[in-house]
Design an enzyme around this catalytic site. Sequence first.
Site, short mmCIF file in Angstrom:
data_model
loop_
_atom_site.label_atom_id
_atom_site.label_comp_id
_atom_site.label_asym_id
_atom_site.label_seq_id
_atom_site.Cartn_x
_atom_site.Cartn_y
_atom_site.Cartn_z
N ARG A 36 -116.96 -9.30 -11.00
CA ARG A 36 -117.52 -10.99 -11.64
C ARG A 36 -118.70 -10.31 -13.27
NH1 ARG A 36 -117.55 -13.21 -7.22
NH2 ARG A 36 -115.30 -13.69 -6.32
N THR B 35 -122.05 -14.62 4.20
CA THR B 35 -122.16 -13.36 3.68
C THR B 35 -122.86 -14.19 1.81
OG1 THR B 35 -119.86 -13.34 2.95
CG2 THR B 35 -120.85 -11.52 4.40
N ASP C 272 -114.84 -22.69 6.29
CA ASP C 272 -114.80 -21.94 5.53
C ASP C 272 -115.44 -23.29 4.26
OD1 ASP C 272 -114.52 -19.54 3.81
OD2 ASP C 272 -112.64 -19.88 3.28
N LYS D 198 -117.99 -25.72 -1.89
CA LYS D 198 -116.07 -26.15 -1.57
C LYS D 198 -116.09 -27.10 -0.52
CE LYS D 198 -114.42 -21.66 -0.98
NZ LYS D 198 -113.95 -20.54 0.29
N CYS E 72 -101.60 -9.49 7.35
CA CYS E 72 -100.92 -9.43 6.00
C CYS E 72 -100.86 -11.01 5.28
CB CYS E 72 -99.15 -8.68 6.19
SG CYS E 72 -99.38 -8.11 7.82
N CYS F 101 -102.74 -11.31 1.61
CA CYS F 101 -102.08 -10.59 0.14
C CYS F 101 -101.37 -10.84 0.17
CB CYS F 101 -102.89 -8.66 0.26
SG CYS F 101 -104.78 -8.08 0.18
N HIS F 102 -100.64 -10.71 0.56
CA HIS F 102 -99.15 -11.18 0.24
C HIS F 102 -98.50 -12.12 0.65
CE1 HIS F 102 -98.37 -6.45 -0.06
NE2 HIS F 102 -99.70 -6.33 1.02
N MET G 268 -103.19 0.03 -0.25
CA MET G 268 -102.51 -0.73 0.91
C MET G 268 -103.02 0.93 1.98
SD MET G 268 -100.86 -2.59 2.64
CE MET G 268 -99.98 -2.62 4.29
#
Length: 702
Positions: free
Chosen positions: A119, A241, A311, A338, A618, A621-622, A661
């Site tokens: 950023r 974090t 979250d 959020k 997975c 990301c996918h 990957m």
Amino acid sequence: MAIPGMTDDGIGSEQLVNAGDDDANWITHGRTYSEQRFSPLNAVNRENVSDLGLTWFADMDTARGQEATPLVIDGKLYLTTAWSKVKAFDAATGEPLWEFDPEVPGETGVKACCDVVNRGLATWGDRLFLGTLDGRLIALDRDTGSVEWETVTVDQEQSYTVTGAPRIIDGKVIIGNGGAEFGVRGYIAAYDADDGRELWRFYTVPGGDEDESSPEYLQAAAETWSGDVLGGENDIGGGGTVWDSMAYDPELDLLYFGVGNGSPWNRAYRSPGEDGTGEGDNLYLSSIVAVRPDTGEYVWHYQTTPGETWDYTATQHIILADMEIEGEQRQVLMQAPKNGFFYVLDRATGEFISGEAYTTMNWATGIDENGRPIENPETRIDKTGAPALVMPGPLGGHNWHPMAYHPGENLVYIPAFEAGMLYVPEEDWKPDRARGFNIGFDLGAGDLPPDLGIRREVVKTLKGSLVAWDPVAQEAKWSVEHPGPWNGGLLATGGGLVFQGTAGSEFNAYDASNGEKLWSFDAQTGVVAPPITYTVNGEQYVAVLAGWGGAYALSVDGGLINDLAPVQNISRLLVFKIGGEAELPEMPELAALPLDPPPSRANASVIAAGGESYARYCAVCHAPAAVGSTVLPDLRRSGTLSNAQSWMAVVHDGLLKDNGMAGFEGSLTREQIDAIREYVIFRANQDKVMEPAPEADQVARR
């Protein structure tokens, strides 16, 4: 063009504190320490913005999400791009000056929850500073891009990442980190701008070993956690974090930062009470914290979501301003995190002043007089153990995309959205700090069925909007609806304008007073980064980094964004001025390979097991249900599906680790990895029947 007061020693405290008086340059992330993202420049205004045109552009060499705010210093523009690369240009002509590649190992990509983004930069003296995805802090010579020093700020054996822009206060470079989804302990730290030495570190959650010698703020935090899951052999990190927002008040000498979510999300696993359900506020998760920047000394905190389990980070943009509230002049801090509430706090003391919902929510009905949310117990899934559809979902009502504040209008402009999620507690969850999401919820439980009509109807419920929020009245003055929820950060100007990009591949200018769209540019790609404005030789420019990516782009099928054609990533810096006549190249075709999977022959139990592993390891990301995106490979179309050995070489052995990957050996067995392949084959066959016939046009274009 020269920065007022700048000496041969370059940019120092005087220039940063007085950045608001320098309308030509953009020398810190939010333009000023107050992070208002307001520029008084008015040469581009309501009356002439229709004449705004592209004057130059620069293609990036990374086809991933672009989220950076450029800096402009004495006619030169500096930016970061994906994979933590840095580029410098002549700000008026676009002539490339230099570039720097920190050579982040590709396998680091698997540690990033939300794309390999960066950023932005900070500056001090004659140097630029950036945090890299693999956790380094690097100082570069501003004229040449050569490395002056670098230091590692995280334990690189753990799944820490750095994606946020540093801030610099009196020669101290301040940076946090990400990774709460993977099982790390959050902190923010300061480093000496001269040599990179760590000067102080502020942990945001207890380490599990607090005693009388520990800092008082951590002792107090430890009292708000239950169970025995922090520290020791089964440590789950705790999260918290500090991956994005910071602001600084030089008069009060207070640094403010936002703290992220818990690790895992599900408080029942993170902080279990005697009955095994979630317990405790879990400080300092989802909190705004004020410290002394010289020492890191704790001053105050305000927790937006006590005991968070959804979250609901408080790492979203923080803005400082002075305004009259109930007849009294107040020094305020504002945030739209959020959880869906817009907060106004006294920034000297942390006192809660007001808070109201800026988007649709069902987890709470309001905020009580003590500043605590009035929760809906049905959405407390860490207590009930039962699934619940909760608004907002983990994308939030507002994510990292910066807001802007226009002091003349006394409005905060919020890139808001509506997107819920079905939270389903994962049974017998155990942490895996090496790979995969450590959240304690089943990410596959809410997968949409293989019915294109249903998918489209569900995705239509995901709404984005630009909301002009009155922070005194705590209500929206006006709003503009956008296609899709993942829209760009904001810039407000003295010309009465608000600039914002959209998921619909537009870059727009709106009237700051009423939201009327006054100008639009086809960016050919989704724009999520915030714009800036500056002058060179008295001429005003507006610049924005374009490039579709980030958490939403990875997790939702790009072809289902409110019936738009798929949004592809074309990463570019776009720069505009009045009378600009440059043109972009013709829009490239987005050719999608037809779904042609091998037959699905695995039994139902293998497919189900593969689906469970896919959801945890997975989907981030996918995309859930393997629907794929336009940013990362669509596994349903992978050539390795028909070859178990090739699939194993990639997923188990890490054959493509240099491409991002990493291998999953140690987290997944060979049997589990092959079950994932069988699950993807099954899903590809389900979705194949929804594709157009071969003779139909299979090339999607915007």
